[in-house]
Write an enzyme that holds these catalytic residues in place. Structure first.
Site, short mmCIF file in Angstrom:
data_model
loop_
_atom_site.label_atom_id
_atom_site.label_comp_id
_atom_site.label_asym_id
_atom_site.label_seq_id
_atom_site.Cartn_x
_atom_site.Cartn_y
_atom_site.Cartn_z
N ARG A 95 48.60 40.90 38.59
CA ARG A 95 48.44 40.37 39.94
C ARG A 95 48.08 38.89 39.79
NH1 ARG A 95 44.48 42.65 44.61
NH2 ARG A 95 45.25 41.30 46.25
N ARG A 243 33.49 36.01 53.74
CA ARG A 243 34.24 34.81 54.20
C ARG A 243 34.31 34.81 55.72
NH1 ARG A 243 39.47 36.31 50.80
NH2 ARG A 243 38.26 37.76 49.54
#
Ligand code: ADP
Length: 402
Positions: A95, A243
């Site tokens: 990934r 976040r």
């Protein structure tokens, strides 16, 4: 091709996630083992499970045993070789967070590709270096094994240009300041299995809500991404564990110019201290917030639901209507409460929830008379990477899997 395995690697700053799939055929890649090393460089801890979720390893390691991602790869590699001695490693799939504008598909990594991926580090400085460190570490230890990079951004390269732009002077667009979008491997997996799981919407207008510790939404038209809520970085869009989601850029100017935050402090604030954790002051974990009686925990949950609903509205507008909404990832797959709250707020779109089906986390959670259907579909980014890896290597060899 019998006894071949594919290793899938997802390397972070202090963690290494890995999965092993057996290659039984292009469509048949059963999971053999999955594991994770956390605390690399500080307090390394290894956990490995088999496909039935039986714990095979759960152990503390010394810091020097896993001081770097390279050490972790050596350690995990040795363990896997011992455990899977009758299997041969076919390829490794990674990934990789950023493929920039250049990589719109997975790619076989060679020296040139690695150099091109290093050029993209400034676009994802917190993730890309670690993804590439794992590729380099495996390349040094087993140079004969092909490695494939699969990108979180690639699936979104089908965005129309308008969804790729920011209204900044054009030179910034040309230098790479674009709306890339992330979680692409998750959305690609969902798009791939929609025809089987939900054929009635697969060719239509679908909003996929990937709600995990990182969260984003994607607008699919006929299985292709046409817009998404994360943009230049994985900070934009809906609020996440740590976040903030979309933020007025004026806030950032204020924090820098008036509060004197440095670039590094701003980065820590935005990636590690905001979102559910920042709002609640308690936790970044939705489970803990849902159980808490604290008013700020409840406010954080309400904020998460409100801004997810707002983004669903925005993507519905971009799609010109919606045929289906799909929930996936940690919160999306496992929290009936959050799904119900989001869907109830989307009643205006024509979605009506089947409460019992939602409580059971059935695949389809909308009522039979719902104009817009709603679904719970577990994502599988690792399998997506394994499939890409196998397909790419086979296409290069001109071979095929029996
Ligand atoms: P990542 O983005 O790290 O891959 P996941 O998709 O695994 O994350 O999602 C992890 C998050 O999912 C956890 O932080 C937790 O908040 C949330 N989660 C998992 N199970 C539940 C649940 N039963 N109810 C609510 N939230 C859950």
């Amino acid at each position: 091709m019998s006894n071949s395995i594919i290793l899938v690697v997802n390397a972070g700053s202090s963690s290494l996630k890995f999965s092993v799939f057996r290659v039984n055929g292009a469509e048949n890649l059963p999971l053999v083992i999955r594991g994770q090393m956390d605390g690399i460089g500080t307090r390394p801890y290894l956990k490995v499970r088999d496909a039935n979720e039986t714990m095979l390893v759960e152990s503390d390691l010394t810091t020097s045993e896993a001081a770097t991602v390279g050490d972790a790869i050596t350690l995990v590699g040795a363990w896997l070789r011992e455990r899977l001695q009758h299997e041969s490693l076919f390829a490794v799939g990674h990934r990789v967070v950023h493929g920039g504008t250049q990589f719109s598909h997975p790619v076989l990594v060679d020296r040139e590709v690695l150099m091109a991926l290093e050029q993209l580090i400034p676009l994802a400085p917190l993730h890309q270096p670690h993804n590439l460190a794992a590729i380099r570490a495996i390349g040094e230890r087993q140079p004969q094994i092909p490695q494939v990079a699969c990108f979180d951004t690639a699936f979104h390269r089908t965005h129309p240009q308008i969804a790729d732009l920011y209204a900044l002077p054009w030179k910034y667009y040309e230098s790479g300041v674009r709306h890339y979008g992330f979680h692409g491997l998750s959305y690609e997996y969902i798009a791939l299995i929609l025809p089987k799981m939900a054929p009635e919407i697969a060719n239509g207008r679908v909003i996929v809500a990937h709600l995990g510790s990182g969260a984003s939404l994607c607008a699919l038209r006929a299985g292709k991404s046409i817009d998404s809520t994360m943009g230049f970085s994985p900070l934009d869009g809906v609020p996440m564990g740590t976040r903030p989601g979309a933020l007025d850029p004026g806030v950032l100017l204020y924090l820098v110019n008036q509060c004197g935050l440095s670039g590094g402090e701003l980065e820590t604030l935005l990636y590690k201290e905001s979102g559910l954790l920042g709002l609640s002051g308690i936790s970044n974990d939705m489970r803990i917030l849902l159980e808490s009686q604290e008013s700020r925990a409840q406010l954080a949950v309400e904020y998460f639901v409100h801004y997810t609903v707002k983004q669903i509205g925005a993507l519905a507008a971009v799609l010109g209507g919606v045929d289906g909404i799909v929930f996936t990832a940690g919160i999306g797959e496992h929290s009936p409460v959050i799904r119900a709250r989001i869907l109830q707020a989307c009643a205006w779109l024509g979605v009506s929830v089947d409460t019992a089906a939602n409580e059971r986390s059935d695949s389809c959670i909308s009522s039979t008379d719902s104009k817009v259907s709603a679904w719970v579909i577990p994502t599988n980014e690792e399998l997506m990477i394994a499939r890409h890896t196998l397909a790419l290597i086979n296409s290069r060899k001109g071979g095929h899997v029996e």
